[in-house]
Design a protein around this motif. Structure first.
Motif, PDB file in Angstrom:
ATOM      1  N   UNK A 123       0.844  -1.189   0.000  1.00 56.36           N
ATOM      2  CA  UNK A 123       0.000   0.000   0.000  1.00 56.36           C
ATOM      3  C   UNK A 123       0.882   1.242   0.000  1.00 56.36           C
ATOM      4  N   UNK A 124       0.406   2.301  -0.654  1.00 55.50           N
ATOM      5  CA  UNK A 124       1.065   3.583  -0.492  1.00 55.50           C
ATOM      6  C   UNK A 124       0.874   4.036   0.945  1.00 55.50           C
ATOM      7  N   UNK A 125       1.901   4.629   1.503  1.00 54.72           N
ATOM      8  CA  UNK A 125       1.860   5.061   2.900  1.00 54.72           C
ATOM      9  C   UNK A 125       0.655   5.950   3.172  1.00 54.72           C
ATOM     10  N   UNK A 192       5.630  11.660   2.988  1.00 57.61           N
ATOM     11  CA  UNK A 192       4.610  10.607   3.012  1.00 57.61           C
ATOM     12  C   UNK A 192       4.281  10.105   1.610  1.00 57.61           C
ATOM     13  N   UNK A 193       4.272  11.009   0.639  1.00 52.47           N
ATOM     14  CA  UNK A 193       3.912  10.594  -0.725  1.00 52.47           C
ATOM     15  C   UNK A 193       4.992   9.730  -1.369  1.00 52.47           C
ATOM     16  N   UNK A 194       6.169   9.684  -0.742  1.00 54.95           N
ATOM     17  CA  UNK A 194       7.277   8.923  -1.303  1.00 54.95           C
ATOM     18  C   UNK A 194       7.531   7.621  -0.561  1.00 54.95           C
ATOM     19  N   UNK A 195       6.574   7.194   0.260  1.00 55.62           N
ATOM     20  CA  UNK A 195       6.758   5.967   1.031  1.00 55.62           C
ATOM     21  C   UNK A 195       5.721   4.916   0.651  1.00 55.62           C
ATOM     22  N   UNK A 196       6.127   3.663   0.787  1.00 50.27           N
ATOM     23  CA  UNK A 196       5.259   2.523   0.512  1.00 50.27           C
ATOM     24  C   UNK A 196       5.458   1.518   1.634  1.00 50.27           C
TER      25      UNK A 196
END
Length: 313
Positions: A123-125, A192-196
């Motif tokens: 999931x995307x963070x 946050x947009x760069x985490x998975x």
């Protein structure tokens, strides 16, 4: 006497259980057939806490009830070996190193497909609710590996760098500060947009209410407090379950899935309390009768053998 106790239990169950319906208004009834076809992991101790038809647990009233739907991508461990063109490639080596020697938490309902067929969710963070993200940061990312931490953990990575062929080396962890409490450790400065995040479906069960807490109205406080969360309903407690989930369409190369979580804050009803007290009384009486019966059998055996009574010894 065991048959007597079983008869009492059956009678109470027949009185309490009504006809079974489905959750959805369209009458669709969800069954996870994998739970009937594959083994369950040995350490599994979670079970559906409420009936299939959407009613509260037997003998309880619902203080608040929230159902939410989430989306993820469902891969298998074998996909970690599918080469550079696969979405998992940038994380494959790091994931394999991280899970090596750890116990698989189970798929949905604790199912274990075994080996390379085991499920791995991605999931995307930002798709995780805020209470879940906070829990992972506090309990996973800010915690050093513990000696007893032999089970999978949530694995948070920075997304694939723009540089071609670059791969992650390890899940993101807080930076330790010597002599400081772990709660003060600094998390990596990654947007946050760069985490998975990767995890097995079985990892959801210990924190299910957190998924439904944000925006849960009067339920938010109770759902965000895991001390209220119990596997089986009791008075003034929270129960939850992922009552439905889809499967990936692997035949067409599609990994997208959804899952629905239902969480309830329940209170024991007057009727439920009366039934529980009656059950407790019946069980006490049944055990008392069983003890009397056992003593009578022992005394009869001594009489037959001509053994002296205790007073004569």
């Amino acid at each position: 006497m065991k048959s007597t106790i079983a008869s009492i239990a059956l009678a109470l169950l027949v009185q309490a259980v009504g006809p079974t319906h489905a959750y959805e208004k369209n009458g669709k009834h969800f069954i996870n057939w994998d739970a009937h076809e594959f083994p369950i992991v040995d350490h599994w101790n979670w079970h559906r806490p409420f009936p299939d038809h959407g009613e509260p647990p037997m003998g309880f009233e619902t203080k608040c009830n929230v159902v939410k739907k989430f989306h993820a991508r469902n891969y298998r461990l074998g996909d970690l070996r599918n080469g550079e063109d696969h979405p998992l490639y940038p994380f494959s080596d790091a994931i394999q190193r991280h899970i090596a020697g750890r116990t698989y938490p189970g798929s949905w309902d604790g199912v274990d497909h075994g080996g390379m067929q085991r499920d791995l969710l991605m999931m995307d963070w930002r798709e995780l609710p805020v209470y879940v993200r906070q829990w992972i940061e506090r309990e996973e990312m800010k915690r050093p590996d513990r000696d007893d931490g032999r089970q999978w953990r949530f694995m948070v990575f920075q997304k694939k760098p723009k540089k071609s062929g670059a791969t992650a080396t390890a899940p993101l962890k807080a930076i330790p500060t010597e002599g400081a409490d772990v709660s003060t450790w600094t998390l990596p400065e990654v947007s946050d947009r760069d985490k998975v995040v990767f995890f097995a479906p079985g990892q959801l069960y210990p924190i299910l209410p957190l998924f439904n807490a944000k925006g849960g109205g009067k339920c938010e406080d109770s759902f965000s407090d895991l001390s209220r969360y119990v596997p089986a309903a009791k008075d003034d407690s929270v129960v939850a379950w992922p009552f439905e989930h889809s499967k990936p369409d692997r035949e067409h190369g599609k990994a997208e899935v959804y899952f629905k979580i239902r969480a309830e804050h329940v209170l024991e009803s007057d009727h439920g309390r009366d039934r529980r007290l009656m059950w407790d009384m019946l069980m006490r009486n049944a055990r008392r009768t069983e003890r009397k019966h056992t003593r009578a059998e022992r005394e009869a055996g001594r009489d037959i053998l001509g053994a002296p009574e205790r007073d004569e010894l």
